[in-house]
Motif scaffolding. Structure first.
Motif, short mmCIF file in Angstrom:
data_model
loop_
_atom_site.label_atom_id
_atom_site.label_comp_id
_atom_site.label_asym_id
_atom_site.label_seq_id
_atom_site.Cartn_x
_atom_site.Cartn_y
_atom_site.Cartn_z
N ASP A 72 0.84 -1.21 0.00
CA ASP A 72 0.00 0.00 0.00
C ASP A 72 0.87 1.25 0.00
O ASP A 72 0.59 2.23 -0.70
CB ASP A 72 -0.92 0.00 1.23
CG ASP A 72 -2.07 -0.98 1.09
OD1 ASP A 72 -2.38 -1.37 -0.05
OD2 ASP A 72 -2.65 -1.35 2.13
N ARG A 84 2.20 1.73 -3.51
CA ARG A 84 1.18 2.29 -4.41
C ARG A 84 1.01 3.78 -4.17
O ARG A 84 0.94 4.57 -5.12
CB ARG A 84 -0.15 1.57 -4.20
CG ARG A 84 -0.17 0.11 -4.63
CD ARG A 84 -1.58 -0.47 -4.51
NE ARG A 84 -1.60 -1.91 -4.72
CZ ARG A 84 -1.57 -2.82 -3.75
NH1 ARG A 84 -1.55 -2.42 -2.48
NH2 ARG A 84 -1.56 -4.11 -4.03
N ASN A 85 0.95 4.17 -2.92
CA ASN A 85 0.76 5.59 -2.59
C ASN A 85 1.95 6.42 -3.04
O ASN A 85 1.79 7.53 -3.57
CB ASN A 85 0.53 5.75 -1.09
CG ASN A 85 -0.80 5.18 -0.64
OD1 ASN A 85 -1.73 5.05 -1.43
ND2 ASN A 85 -0.90 4.84 0.64
#
Length: 298
Positions: A27, A30-31
């Motif tokens: 995550d 992705r960010n």
């Protein structure tokens, strides 16, 4: 000479985020990828040494590529580092990256064993023959112990899938010669040479500092493309103090990036930056942000 940009102009050698427990943080990846693209990166290079590739497993490398490809879609190219000292393993990594959706692969010269140029050439051809996506060759003799000689690069340029070079050879004359005689896209891998290499026909950069200052680094290229050479030089000079601290202070770039952004710990044998080094980095970073947020900045 054909000036091509097969992977874009402003590429970030992206760090690999980890959780506080040291596990892969998809995550977070992705960010970060989404943020870098929004800030002007049109390419991301994953699983390089800045991405702590020596300490990530093959499965983690593949998962990272899949996650970032999913996050950025067609907004930026994704290039996966697949280099190793073992040709067979490099081929396996390249094929896995292709299957995971990478747009290209970054292949470093086999390190430590210091193979002769005939073996270096054969290594790159073997990888290029094994995949259907383009290769960026990584020339960094200070780390690998072996240069990709200009004559070798000129021969390799004839392969249809060998399209680019990440240049950390610190030989502007040699690079200029290859740029003039081939269609290889040259990307600076050394921030202090981003603008000089671009001015002699380079395609752009692959930058560790872009993890924290992507917009500022790209601005110098934008100004140069607009014919504003003096402005390009000024903008390039604004980033130099931070680049020097991040890349030439004795700490690895991965460590200095993670001292400035929240992306979890580094993996051993790397160690986090100390308080004093972090404070110095933070001051230089804040000064860059202040100098480029004014009307006369970026």
């Amino acid at each position: 000479m054909t000036t091509s940009r097969p992977f874009g102009r402003a590429l970030c050698a992206m760090i690999t985020p980890f959780t506080d427990a040291g596990e892969l943080d998809l995550d977070g990846a992705r960010n970060l990828a989404d943020h870098l693209v929004a800030e002007g990166c049109d390419g991301l290079v994953l699983n390089g040494t800045t991405g702590e590739s020596p300490t990530t497993s093959d499965a983690e490398k593949t998962a990272l590529v899949r996650a970032v490809v999913e996050a950025v879609g067609n907004r930026a190219s994704v290039v996966a580092g697949v280099g190793s000292a073992d040709t067979r393993h490099t081929v396996e990594l390249a094929q896995a990256a292709e299957a995971a959706g990478a747009d290209g692969v970054l292949v470093v010269t086999p390190y430590y064993s210091r193979p002769p140029q005939t073996a270096v050439e054969a290594h790159f051809r073997r990888v290029a023959d094994a995949v259907g996506i383009p290769l960026m060759l990584y020339d960094i003799p200070g780390r690998t112990g072996t240069r990709i000689e200009p004559d070798t690069l000129m021969r390799l340029a004839g392969h249809p899938r060998i399209v680019a070079v990440k240049d950390c050879a610190y030989d502007l004359l040699g690079s200029t010669k290859v740029i003039a005689r081939t269609s290889l896209a040259y990307y600076s891998g050394s921030e202090e040479l981003n603008l000089p290499l671009y001015a002699v026909g380079g395609a752009g950069f692959v930058s560790t500092v872009a993890n924290v200052a992507p917009r500022q680094l790209r601005a110098a290229l934008d100004a140069y493309d607009a014919g504003q050479v003096a402005e390009a030089a000024r903008l390039n000079q604004l980033t130099a103090p931070l680049a020097e601290l991040m890349m030439a202070s004795g700490l690895p770039g991965t460590v200095t990036v993670k001292a400035l952004i929240d992306a979890g710990p580094v993996r051993e044998p790397l160690q986090p930056a100390g308080r004093e080094a972090t404070d110095v980095l933070r001051r230089a970073y804040e000064e860059l942000l202040a100098s480029t947020s004014s009307p006369s900045g970026v």
